[in-house]
Write a protein that holds these residues in place. Structure first.
Motif, PDB file in Angstrom:
ATOM      1  N   ALA A 305       0.746  -1.238   0.092  1.00 54.60           N
ATOM      2  CA  ALA A 305      -0.018  -0.052   0.171  1.00 54.60           C
ATOM      3  C   ALA A 305       0.880   1.151  -0.128  1.00 54.60           C
ATOM      4  O   ALA A 305       1.691   1.487   0.882  1.00 54.60           O
ATOM      5  CB  ALA A 305      -0.801   0.103   1.336  1.00 54.60           C
ATOM      6  N   LEU A 306       0.874   1.991  -1.126  1.00 50.65           N
ATOM      7  CA  LEU A 306       1.536   3.217  -1.130  1.00 50.65           C
ATOM      8  C   LEU A 306       0.760   4.628  -0.534  1.00 50.65           C
ATOM      9  O   LEU A 306      -0.702   4.566  -0.711  1.00 50.65           O
ATOM     10  CB  LEU A 306       2.177   3.678  -2.323  1.00 50.65           C
ATOM     11  CG  LEU A 306       2.797   2.441  -3.184  1.00 50.65           C
ATOM     12  CD1 LEU A 306       3.016   2.932  -4.610  1.00 50.65           C
ATOM     13  CD2 LEU A 306       4.096   2.218  -2.422  1.00 50.65           C
ATOM     14  N   LEU A 307       1.278   5.547   0.056  1.00 49.93           N
ATOM     15  CA  LEU A 307       0.779   6.857   0.569  1.00 49.93           C
ATOM     16  C   LEU A 307       1.358   7.892  -0.193  1.00 49.93           C
ATOM     17  O   LEU A 307       2.621   7.987  -0.151  1.00 49.93           O
ATOM     18  CB  LEU A 307       0.820   6.781   2.044  1.00 49.93           C
ATOM     19  CG  LEU A 307       0.331   8.059   2.556  1.00 49.93           C
ATOM     20  CD1 LEU A 307      -1.195   7.915   2.672  1.00 49.93           C
ATOM     21  CD2 LEU A 307       0.713   8.287   3.997  1.00 49.93           C
ATOM     22  N   ASP A 308       0.772   8.497  -0.966  1.00 52.28           N
ATOM     23  CA  ASP A 308       1.353   9.496  -1.935  1.00 52.28           C
ATOM     24  C   ASP A 308       2.355   8.904  -2.494  1.00 52.28           C
ATOM     25  O   ASP A 308       3.537   9.783  -2.966  1.00 52.28           O
ATOM     26  CB  ASP A 308       1.463  10.736  -1.128  1.00 52.28           C
ATOM     27  CG  ASP A 308       0.427  11.350  -0.201  1.00 52.28           C
ATOM     28  OD1 ASP A 308      -0.650  11.261  -0.904  1.00 52.28           O
ATOM     29  OD2 ASP A 308       0.439  11.735   0.771  1.00 52.28           O
ATOM     30  N   GLY A 309       2.221   8.011  -3.274  1.00 49.14           N
ATOM     31  CA  GLY A 309       3.488   7.296  -3.975  1.00 49.14           C
ATOM     32  C   GLY A 309       4.515   6.533  -3.285  1.00 49.14           C
ATOM     33  O   GLY A 309       5.591   6.173  -3.827  1.00 49.14           O
ATOM     34  N   LYS A 310       4.360   6.793  -1.776  1.00 57.12           N
ATOM     35  CA  LYS A 310       5.688   6.441  -1.144  1.00 57.12           C
ATOM     36  C   LYS A 310       5.100   5.147  -0.365  1.00 57.12           C
ATOM     37  O   LYS A 310       4.167   4.882   0.011  1.00 57.12           O
ATOM     38  CB  LYS A 310       6.014   7.610  -0.229  1.00 57.12           C
ATOM     39  CG  LYS A 310       6.727   8.902  -1.065  1.00 57.12           C
ATOM     40  CD  LYS A 310       6.916   9.922  -0.229  1.00 57.12           C
ATOM     41  CE  LYS A 310       7.464  10.945  -1.107  1.00 57.12           C
ATOM     42  NZ  LYS A 310       7.043  12.512  -0.263  1.00 57.12           N
ATOM     43  N   PRO A 311       6.300   4.581   0.255  1.00 57.51           N
ATOM     44  CA  PRO A 311       6.086   3.439   0.929  1.00 57.51           C
ATOM     45  C   PRO A 311       5.330   3.639   2.147  1.00 57.51           C
ATOM     46  O   PRO A 311       5.791   4.699   3.067  1.00 57.51           O
ATOM     47  CB  PRO A 311       7.449   2.600   1.109  1.00 57.51           C
ATOM     48  CG  PRO A 311       8.321   3.275   0.103  1.00 57.51           C
ATOM     49  CD  PRO A 311       7.630   4.532  -0.080  1.00 57.51           C
ATOM     50  N   LEU A 312       4.565   2.705   2.761  1.00 58.51           N
ATOM     51  CA  LEU A 312       3.979   2.980   4.014  1.00 58.51           C
ATOM     52  C   LEU A 312       4.504   1.842   5.177  1.00 58.51           C
ATOM     53  O   LEU A 312       5.100   2.171   6.208  1.00 58.51           O
ATOM     54  CB  LEU A 312       2.339   3.055   3.883  1.00 58.51           C
ATOM     55  CG  LEU A 312       1.438   3.272   5.196  1.00 58.51           C
ATOM     56  CD1 LEU A 312       2.035   4.725   5.713  1.00 58.51           C
ATOM     57  CD2 LEU A 312       0.130   3.345   4.882  1.00 58.51           C
ATOM     58  N   PHE A 313       3.895   0.947   4.944  1.00 59.78           N
ATOM     59  CA  PHE A 313       4.184  -0.383   5.731  1.00 59.78           C
ATOM     60  C   PHE A 313       5.516  -1.204   4.962  1.00 59.78           C
ATOM     61  O   PHE A 313       5.683  -2.073   5.939  1.00 59.78           O
ATOM     62  CB  PHE A 313       2.877  -1.523   5.855  1.00 59.78           C
ATOM     63  CG  PHE A 313       1.452  -0.980   6.111  1.00 59.78           C
ATOM     64  CD1 PHE A 313       1.167  -0.486   7.408  1.00 59.78           C
ATOM     65  CD2 PHE A 313       0.554  -0.353   4.990  1.00 59.78           C
ATOM     66  CE1 PHE A 313       0.021  -0.187   7.650  1.00 59.78           C
ATOM     67  CE2 PHE A 313      -0.491   0.248   5.533  1.00 59.78           C
ATOM     68  CZ  PHE A 313      -0.832  -0.024   6.791  1.00 59.78           C
TER      69      PHE A 313
END
Lengths: 328, 328
Positions: A305-313
């Motif tokens: 799952a990405l947040l604003d295209g960046k790694p989250l978990f």
């Protein structure tokens, strides 16, 4: 704040991980393990947050490169694992395809099964399984880790007990599930060890993507490198607050209990599926028979799952392998 | 050898208990907790046995009176709890009375559900429950504690992994069970915390009463002081070795996993029942309707298995009480 457990002993070693997942710091003076931190969350969280802010500012002493391959599940040995099935679209597809009668009260009482929590896998761990013929499947899910919840906790009161969010591969064996469901005793052999993305994050990390006790993010899933789905967590019919209240109806829940969403599933077909069983159900509905086989040994699944295209978990990226009958 | 966990922290303090359950010795230099001892059983067991023999001979230094009211469950926080339903007589009565279709393969594949294991109760602990209307019931069972079992372990190989025997009250909420069975996801709310007799014993303590991976002893059960049943463990249709193999089919089992027999149940009606639900089933069959109500707050259940007239595991003797919504 982002936390991980590096592989060490049965419970791992707690580390604080930078927002970009590049660096980590061990925090033995705050808590040796994530379970310890979760059990003493009100004391530990502010101290961990201080380290996290220094780490993100590039000012943490003794930081080192974070290697997600060294990460165990955030709680490798959790006190409890209860997995919901909170996306009704998934259940409806399964019922329609396989002509099973609808579950009573399916739209007012969450479905949830008790899973094993003593041997949870890391994001890149091989998944050892005894028989390729068991119908090996993945299930992409989101989940929460809670602090201690009293018996009969309401959904409203449950919200404050959600302290960390996680991302899960609920490995499933589809040829074993239907028989276990018919017994009424529920899943046991059909649910081997689940696997977890490298990092657990506090809800504030998601900003507006954490809303109504749901993760409003796409879960990108690929199988052997090919796109399989990107269903969004927002369509959860029961929020995690309701799932916690359901689990706590007749028991108190220990700090470190993990509650799962069930397979992320969206009504919009172009978003694909979170598990092979659901794709096969759609094939049955649309074409009269399933055409996608289950996984083979050597197959890989990737979930992120990405947040604003960046790694989250961070990503789950793991391989199904034959169990060695001699392993202990 | 007999072991118990005195109430201390989340995992209790390991003590060796004399055969007559009169005296105990703390053994911190061998293992701090029973879980620790079970995880290092081959190293710890001989040392614990030496203490046990000295204690029985009245020659153990620092022994003290064993107070079963201070005993937690042997493993208050076990890695896993899987409960079988291995007495087919019980299942047959339930099916006949409530006209439910027989479980598929009931006589060749053991029935087993995954239970919660993070909050197991002691023998004299009150059982806090949220609603008297949930159909409060006890279930008298025997169980085993195992060391680490590899995935796909055979029943034959499982026998050597049985290291301790226990006696269990699997508290059940009968108005919640049928709905949960119909969902196919199995028991969750219907199975609050189970309780355990004060002492876990090695199989050799039973002599000839441990045979074919079954406990060949009566389980004496009374409810508010009145006899309720004394079914014998020998009629188990699947031995604990088979139950372990069933649980390990698709997963390795951590040391400290607890496997239950399910309600002890005998075909001979004069032996009574191990749970109220079974007595009610017999009433339905014999009289057309159940006449025995479920438990009320303040009710007590007592369960004990004697060996040659002497205490074996000690007694479970506990009271059902209303949960305090404010407890944590």
């Amino acid at each position: 704040m982002k936390l991980a457990s590096l592989k060490l002993g049965k419970d791992g070693q707690l580390v604080v991980v930078s927002r970009d997942l590049e660096r980590a710091v061990a925090v033995p003076s705050i808590a040796a393990t994530m379970l310890d931190a979760v059990e003493r969350w009100s004391v530990c969280a502010p101290k961990l947050l201080e380290i996290y802010e220094r780490l993100n500012a590039g000012a943490a002493a003794d930081s080192f490169a974070f290697d997600s391959r060294q990460a165990a599940a955030p709680l490798p040995r959790a006190p409890q694992w209860c997995d919901g099935s909170a996306f009704l679209n998934h259940g409806r597809l399964m019922e329609t395809a396989f002509k099973v009668p609808p579950v009573p009260d399916f739209d007012t009482i969450p479905l949830m099964y008790q899973g094993a929590s003593d041997d949870l896998l890391g994001a890149h761990d091989d998944v050892p399984l005894p028989d390729e013929a068991d119908g090996i499947d993945f299930e992409g899910e989101f989940g929460v880790i809670i602090d201690a919840v009293p018996m009969a906790c309401t959904a409203e009161a449950a919200r404050a007990h959600i302290i960390l969010l996680v991302q899960i591969n609920d490995v499933s064996l589809r040829t074993l599930g239907p028989r276990e469901m018919k017994t009424g005793f529920g899943f046991l052999q059909a649910k081997p060890s689940s696997a977890f993305a490298p990092v657990a994050v506090t809800p504030d990390e998601l900003g507006a993507a954490w809303e109504s006790s749901r993760v409003h993010l796409d879960l990108e899933i690929s199988w052997n490198g090919a796109w399989f789905g990107h269903p969004n967590g927002s369509e959860m019919n029961f929020g995690f607050d309701q799932l916690i209240a359901h689990a706590a109806r007749t028991r108190r829940l220990s700090a470190g209990t993990v509650i799962g969403s069930g397979t992320v599933s969206n009504a919009e077909r172009s978003r694909g599926s979170g598990c092979i069983a659901e794709r096969r159900a759609i094939e049955v509905i649309e074409q009269g028979a399933p055409s996608t086989p289950f996984m083979k040994y050597g197959d890989r699944v990737r979930m992120e799952a990405l947040l604003d295209g960046k790694p989250l978990f961070g990503a789950i990226d793991q391989c199904m392998v034959p169990a060695n009958a001699n392993q202990e």
